[in-house]
Design a protein around this motif. Structure first.
Motif, PDB file in Angstrom:
ATOM      1  N   ASN A 160      59.581  19.681  66.397  1.00 50.04           N
ATOM      2  CA  ASN A 160      59.295  21.106  66.250  1.00 50.04           C
ATOM      3  C   ASN A 160      58.303  21.542  67.332  1.00 50.04           C
ATOM      4  N   ASN A 161      58.089  22.842  67.455  1.00 49.74           N
ATOM      5  CA  ASN A 161      57.239  23.356  68.535  1.00 49.74           C
ATOM      6  C   ASN A 161      55.818  22.825  68.481  1.00 49.74           C
ATOM      7  N   GLN A 163      54.818  19.947  67.324  1.00 50.20           N
ATOM      8  CA  GLN A 163      54.824  18.563  67.795  1.00 50.20           C
ATOM      9  C   GLN A 163      54.977  18.495  69.310  1.00 50.20           C
ATOM     10  N   ARG A 193      68.201  23.404  71.454  1.00 53.86           N
ATOM     11  CA  ARG A 193      68.461  22.975  70.073  1.00 53.86           C
ATOM     12  C   ARG A 193      69.823  23.458  69.601  1.00 53.86           C
TER      13      ARG A 193
END
Length: 258
Positions: A160-161, A163, A193
């Motif tokens: 995810n962003n 991370q 994605r």
């Protein structure tokens, strides 16, 4: 010794063992984030432990070849035993994907790679080098910056962003004029994605471009990449993409898509 006292001592021993393992892992993660190596003092600062504690952990890891000295007095880096473990972990996917990689390279007459995430870097775990006068030779096992490579970006898309920002930081190194900063990369992640496909247009090295497709399997997420001189890449990008999609289908049938 009473049963309760024996249980307490066993619990304390177990907790102590877990703490040692956790500290050793934190040291290895710190070294994984700095492929060029760190001094004992820098490791201690990175992991928040006393230098003497870090020194004991590093010596134990060195005895197992999990870390190695860069040169006398110059610090430590991850050792060859870790690379061997990574290779053994991915042996199945390498054997499964090898024929598909060879067919892809032969079809396109370009170099292709198979890579995976390793800490905060990507590692090439297999490759097929094209028999072409002007070709790209990609080093095996080399850690590459994820924000500036096609395989790195497609593998980052599995995070995810938050991370991604944690992995890259706010200001990843600008390698060429085309290299993304964190915010522009996060914007690109929306499309990556959605499609499972990423490109690198001279973002890592001037004159070299690449395209990569994500292959999620039960053995983890991997990326297959076609790497070529930019002059050929610009003319053949769509051809590369279609060939990568067929390669993914081939590997997924054997490896099991997750």
């Amino acid at each position: 010794m009473s049963e309760s006292k024996e249980k307490i001592e066993m619990d304390e021993s177990r907790i102590g063992g877990i703490q040692v393992i956790a500290r050793a892992c934190s040291v290895m993660r710190a070294l994984g984030s700095h492929p060029r190596g760190l001094s004992l003092g820098a490791i201690a600062q990175e992991v928040g432990l006393a230098r003497s504690t870090v020194q004991r952990i590093v010596r134990a890891l060195e005895s197992e070849a999990m870390v190695e000295p860069i040169r006398p007095g110059s610090g430590f880096r991850l050792g060859p035993a870790l690379a061997q473990l990574i290779h053994q972990t991915h042996t199945d996917i390498i054997s499964i994907a090898r024929k598909s990689l060879e067919e892809l390279s032969q079809q396109l007459n370009e170099s292709v790679t198979l890579s995976c995430l390793s800490g905060k870097q990507t590692n090439v775990i297999d490759r097929v080098i094209a028999e072409h006068e002007l070709r790209v030779v990609f080093p095996m096992g080399r850690s590459m910056p994820m924000h500036a490579t096609a395989d790195g970006k497609v593998l980052l898309s599995t995070l995810n962003n938050e991370q991604i920002v944690e992995v890259l930081g706010e200001s990843p190194q600008k390698l060429t004029d085309a290299t993304h900063d964190t915010q522009s990369l996060l914007s690109e992640m929306v499309q990556i994605r959605r499609s499972g496909f990423a490109t690198d247009h001279q973002e890592h090295t001037i004159g070299i471009s690449a395209c990569s497709i994500l292959i999620p399997t039960f053995m983890g997420a991997h990326a297959v990449t076609v790497v070529a001189p930019t002059s050929r890449f610009q003319m053949r990008c769509e051809e590369f993409r279609h060939a990568l999609e067929a390669c993914k289908t081939s590997i997924s049938k054997l490896a099991g898509e997750y």
